[in-house]
Design a protein around this motif. Sequence first.
Motif, mmCIF file in Angstrom:
data_model
loop_
_atom_site.group_PDB
_atom_site.id
_atom_site.type_symbol
_atom_site.label_atom_id
_atom_site.label_comp_id
_atom_site.label_asym_id
_atom_site.label_seq_id
_atom_site.Cartn_x
_atom_site.Cartn_y
_atom_site.Cartn_z
ATOM 1 N N HIS A 1 0.696 -1.244 0.004
ATOM 2 C CA HIS A 1 -0.015 -0.005 0.001
ATOM 3 C C HIS A 1 0.894 1.299 -0.166
ATOM 4 C CE1 HIS A 1 1.017 -0.470 4.257
ATOM 5 N NE2 HIS A 1 0.791 0.449 4.269
ATOM 6 N N ARG B 1 -2.668 -2.285 -7.209
ATOM 7 C CA ARG B 1 -2.294 -0.966 -7.686
ATOM 8 C C ARG B 1 -2.518 -0.606 -8.843
ATOM 9 N NH1 ARG B 1 1.271 1.877 -4.886
ATOM 10 N NH2 ARG B 1 0.607 3.544 -6.263
ATOM 11 N N TYR C 1 -7.371 0.793 -2.899
ATOM 12 C CA TYR C 1 -6.166 1.622 -2.683
ATOM 13 C C TYR C 1 -6.772 3.054 -2.414
ATOM 14 C CZ TYR C 1 -1.491 3.686 -2.925
ATOM 15 O OH TYR C 1 -0.595 4.700 -2.587
#
Length: 372
Positions: A31, A132, A306
């Motif tokens: 993250h 991501r 995210y």
Amino acid sequence: MLKRKEEDGFEVGEGRKKNYYAKEKKMMAFHLASIPKPQDEFNIFVNNSNQPFEHVWLQRTDDGTRPVHPLENLSGSDFVDKNVGSIEPVKSLPLEKSPFKLVEEVRELKHLAAKLRSVDEFAVDLEHNQYRSFQGLTCLMQISTRTEDYVIDTLKLRVHIGPYLRDVFKDPSKRKVKSLYFCLSFTCICVTRMQIGGSWPLPDDMLKYAREDTHYLLYMYDLMRRRLFSASIGSKEGNDLLLEVYRHSYDVCLQLYEKELLTNMSYLYIYGVQEANFSSHQLSIVAGLCEWRDTVARAEDESTGYILPNKTILEIARQMPVTVSKLRRLVKSKHPYVEVNLDSVVDIIKSSIEWRCFRICSFLTTAGEAKK
């Protein structure tokens, strides 16, 4: 001396279990915004628009309403072995004695395509990550024949995968064995790669792990075909277990990729919202935040999780912070895109509450006029 026994890969003794499969590994916080994204390194551009995915390589129905999967012209029974009872399982070579190639260049991919054209079957697996990127990235492709193993850098070779491997994967005469499902026909895949452990190239132990995902699959395929065939012969109900597996595999392979689309009702399906017992104002906040994170995620090519995880959305809706300072204390700088957009997120919370109040007032006014 205490007796020890093994249970599912664990050694049991003195009230403790030792996991044989566990290995010491460096934990990576994926993250972290400081970890570079492969999209940036390799200049990958994707279409994240809120429109259905276009399967440009597939034909469409006569009325043009949907794509036609090539498997629709076949059935699961078309792939059942005719002489499975006489097939002798071919045991996989030891890993250290099997030729291995890490495919990183176009010429190596071209060689692999030629090799696959010369065989009737091969095992395939993919390593995928979607944290991501909005639509997800496939980290690696692993392919094993009866004699060789390949690991393909599908990010570096992204634009070349289709031209070189498409025809092989489309060929129904070549069987593709994936995991324990017998995906033996067409496999529709969209391929890329993401860094593992935040570094590249992969160390030898990770390459070994990747190889093992497919190295033994063809031997397992042989064994399971024989066992399913034998079990069917001895079945009192006359069940054809092998045919059942092929039909299930056929159904799996018929699935086509669909892009995640945002609708007016999407917020009602995020995990936990149905059990939260929110008021109409709180649900309005959930809807507003879902729309904001979806817009940002598509633009930045990040996952919605995210940008703003479901758990955080629910907590914001529960507390309804209407100042920047309250919101900052709630999110605790865990979410970079929220941190740099605190004012905008607070405005969304306020406008969601105000809009809900406006709609309720409008409804009451309209209802009152209708009664008159």
